[in-house]
Design a protein around this motif. Structure first.
Motif: not given
Length: 238
Positions: A28, A80-81, A100
């Motif tokens: 990630y 996340d992202h 994001q």
């Protein structure tokens, strides 16, 4: 150290249903960005500012996540992202989740000094995608910021913020008690008031459209319509 890494990866799996294994989580961009930030922050604290910036630059190039080396970040932080910006004086507590395109931005100091310019996120805060949290404000424990909200004032503990400019909205007790809500807000409840306003606007517009259709039909039939200009009789002079 291995136990701490394992606990961190498990905390991400608990918040994200997508990965099938810890090895997948290691890929990630948010995990890589946080790891490089730990190095950059250590260099920053040692006053090796150029090297800290160099690590920060490499991290941003690899992950599209820009975390200033001076930012202070607690345990189990999950981006996340990517496409996130975190400013120099930002402080982030434990178990914070950011989606994001979030900005933890600063304000221009009026006294010409840097000082505290960026937000403080306390433990278990969730920031939805596209949200902008601006200035030296505090987002208190267990608070949630919905997608695309713009927050410029302190957020009370457990509050859910939605909208531009963000306002607090009531949450059902069963939602508030949950440890984690993906994307910061559930899909239905918080925006009920906004949806009611939208329904009223739609009903008003539909009524106006129906009235215009009636006037158009009357004109097509050669009948006088409300607000129409009477035709000038043949042979009359202006």
């Amino acid at each position: 150290m291995f136990d701490r890494l394992t606990a961190y990866l498990d905390s991400i799996q608990a918040r994200d249903p997508a990965p099938r294994s810890r090895w997948e989580v290691l890929l990630y961009p948010g995990v890589l960005a946080l790891g490089l930030h730990r190095v950059a922050h250590w260099l920053f604290e040692a006053k090796l500012f150029f090297l800290a910036r160099l690590v920060n630059h490499i991290s941003r190039w690899l992950t599209a996540i820009d975390i200033h080396p001076g930012a202070r970040i607690g345990k189990n932080f999950f981006i996340d992202h990517g496409f996130t910006v975190i400013g120099e004086t930002a402080e982030i507590g434990d178990n914070v989740t950011i989606y994001q395109c979030v900005t933890l931005g600063g304000t221009n100091p009026t006294n010409g000094k840097g000082g505290k310019r960026h937000p403080t996120l306390e433990d278990n805060v969730i920031i939805g995608s596209g949200a902008q949290v601006i200035g030296p404000i505090t987002v208190s424990k267990r608070a949630r910021v919905g997608a695309n909200a713009v927050v410029t004032e302190d957020v009370p503990e457990g509050a859910t913020m939605v909208g531009v400019k963000a306002r607090s909205t009531l949450m059902p007790a069963e939602e508030w008690m949950r440890d984690f809500i993906p994307y910061g807000t559930p899909c239905d409840e918080p925006c009920e008031e906004a949806r009611e306003v939208g329904r009223d606007c739609i009903e008003k517009l539909e009524g106006e459209i129906a009235e215009l259709r009636q006037q158009l039909e009357a004109l097509q039939k050669g009948l006088p319509a409300t607000g129409s200009v009477p035709a000038r009789k043949a042979g009359t002079r202006r």
